[in-house]
Design an enzyme around this catalytic site. Sequence first.
Site, PDB file in Angstrom:
ATOM      1  N   LYS A   1       0.941  -1.382   0.057  1.00 20.25           N
ATOM      2  CA  LYS A   1       0.399   0.220   0.054  1.00 20.25           C
ATOM      3  C   LYS A   1       1.252   1.220  -0.245  1.00 20.25           C
ATOM      4  O   LYS A   1       1.867   1.737   0.879  1.00 20.25           O
ATOM      5  CB  LYS A   1      -0.610   0.123   1.367  1.00 20.25           C
ATOM      6  CG  LYS A   1      -2.473   1.162   1.455  1.00 20.25           C
ATOM      7  CD  LYS A   1      -3.202   0.719   2.591  1.00 20.25           C
ATOM      8  CE  LYS A   1      -3.437   2.200   2.613  1.00 20.25           C
ATOM      9  NZ  LYS A   1      -4.729   1.785   3.992  1.00 20.25           N
TER      10      LYS A   1
ATOM     11  N   SER B   1      -9.810  -0.577   7.407  1.00 20.58           N
ATOM     12  CA  SER B   1      -9.144  -0.265   6.049  1.00 20.58           C
ATOM     13  C   SER B   1      -8.459  -1.442   5.425  1.00 20.58           C
ATOM     14  O   SER B   1      -8.062  -1.407   4.132  1.00 20.58           O
ATOM     15  CB  SER B   1      -7.965   0.624   5.730  1.00 20.58           C
ATOM     16  OG  SER B   1      -8.990   1.655   6.358  1.00 20.58           O
TER      17      SER B   1
ATOM     18  N   SER C   1      -9.519   1.441   3.059  1.00 15.55           N
ATOM     19  CA  SER C   1      -9.099   1.899   2.656  1.00 15.55           C
ATOM     20  C   SER C   1      -7.474   1.447   1.573  1.00 15.55           C
ATOM     21  O   SER C   1      -7.308   1.498   0.663  1.00 15.55           O
ATOM     22  CB  SER C   1      -7.683   3.507   3.200  1.00 15.55           C
ATOM     23  OG  SER C   1      -7.469   3.000   3.923  1.00 15.55           O
TER      24      SER C   1
END
Lengths: 478, 97
Positions: free
Chosen positions: A68, A167, A143
Amino acid sequence: MTAQELGARGILEAYATGSLSPQECLEGARENSRKQNHDLNAFLCIDENPSVSTQAPGLLSNIPIAVKDNILVKGFPATAGSRILEGYRPTYEATVVERLRRAGGVILGKTNLDEFGMGSSNEYSAFGPVRNPWDVTRVPGGSSGGSAAAVAAGCVPAALGSDTGGSIRQPAAFCGIYGLKPTYGRVSRFGLVAFASSLDQIGPMARDLDTLARVFTVISGPDPRDSTTKPFGKANMMDAVAEGLVGMSAIRVGFPQRLLQDCEGEMQSCIQSVMMKMSGGCWKVADIGWPDPQQAISAYYVLATAEASSNLARYDGVRYGVRHPADSLEEMYKKTRSHGFGAEVKRRILLGTFVLSSGTYEKYYGRAMSAREDIKAQFQDLFQNSDVLVLPTTPTAPFPLGARLKDPLSMYLADTFTVGPSLAGIPALNVPVGTTSEGLPLGLQLVAPAGGEELLFRVAASLEAGLGLQNKIAGRSG
Amino acid sequence: MELTPETVQYLAKLARLEISSGEVETLRKDLEGILQFVENLPAVTGVPKAGSKEEPLVWTRGDEPGTVLEAGQAVAQAPEAEGEFFVVPRTLGKQDS
């Protein structure tokens, strides 16, 4: 089975027999990721020349892994999904990435996310939304939506995400993969772009449990560079996955049945059917209460925005990222931040500034802190009579792109079932247990007391065996 | 909790953000809606505060020198730097100050 469909163990076996070489695997992953990224926008950056690892053989030797883009990797940009960090190239590396590399892992690319991790649909990225590989008209969750989509689409067998209020788990549920939010303090946050430091945790995402266990085993453990990390004992979760609950006495499973009232019909029937299949045998299921979801969401959004308003004060155009030119320092701060941050980040900074203000602090922040301690105490009580808790990860299947953009509160409610364990700092794992009639993924969440990841892996393995779950690549439609 | 446009502008000033007059009303409505939702937080009593139990939230490291970023590395990503220093718009010695 193609290389893209294999988990880490399958890839390592293919290397051992010579049916696949590391170079072929890495180049294949790069090509597949490039191709799929046109539709998915899951990657913000892909390594053009992924190099074979020179480390001694380890748990992840030459396994391609996506990270990420709020986790620092040397040699890659790190934007955290924000224009304000455009062009930033970190001068140091996150502890989790150092550990992945030491275990032989190869970082294939950086994945898209909601700006600074603030969002539940990946539509708040400054670099465009990620699309769900099961149906490109729908969101992948957020996210960590880029990591979830990249894994679900078969670009990589595993990825790192970060979880502040859901997330990792919520996008894992929306993309039909496994995703683990570890116990707070079990995985180092050194090198993670901070959103809400008392809640943020890095964790693994994968299509199969063995791969998830390998990545968790590699990245977990105390780190002298993160003073919130603690020792939780030796972690070899692959054995826990291989053994499952075989040979163990029955485990007490707490199931807050009442929460199903807040779920869509197909989610209700899916979870009920799983509980029916798993009840008896090793699972002794009991109906339990659950900390009030509305109170948990409220406490979460007060605390997370307060911490974010403080953490994001560092983006001032002085030390890194972009700078908007201005004549005075004050104007430079304002213009840089106003041009650099997106709408949702500004909204959260303003909310956090408000709840920390003199006159409102006690009513909002003070009460949220007390509510958090109350929620922790409620979980401790629940674990007096249950070894593990089981509930839906989300109330709904993945929703259409754009469906919740105009109403921030409706977006926040996507985290209804995930924020409680975040506030309590306890581990939680999404297991992809089913699909809707339209073929959209549905996820179930397992929750354990602090340090209980081994039990989560065992229970997930029992689910995998009991339900016949398989490592599946998303079949796209729409 | 009712929010006025002036409060939104004041919060923006505290947070070093510029909010256009067109944005103020949207933000005011959004924030008001969220605050109304979170107002259900009860005043919980009798709950120990975080960090008050035996176990501290963080540990402290030994007082020993460790590896740190060199000054050159620290300024390497700055939008503007000179040698080992960050450069910002002049704040002192202006003719009009």
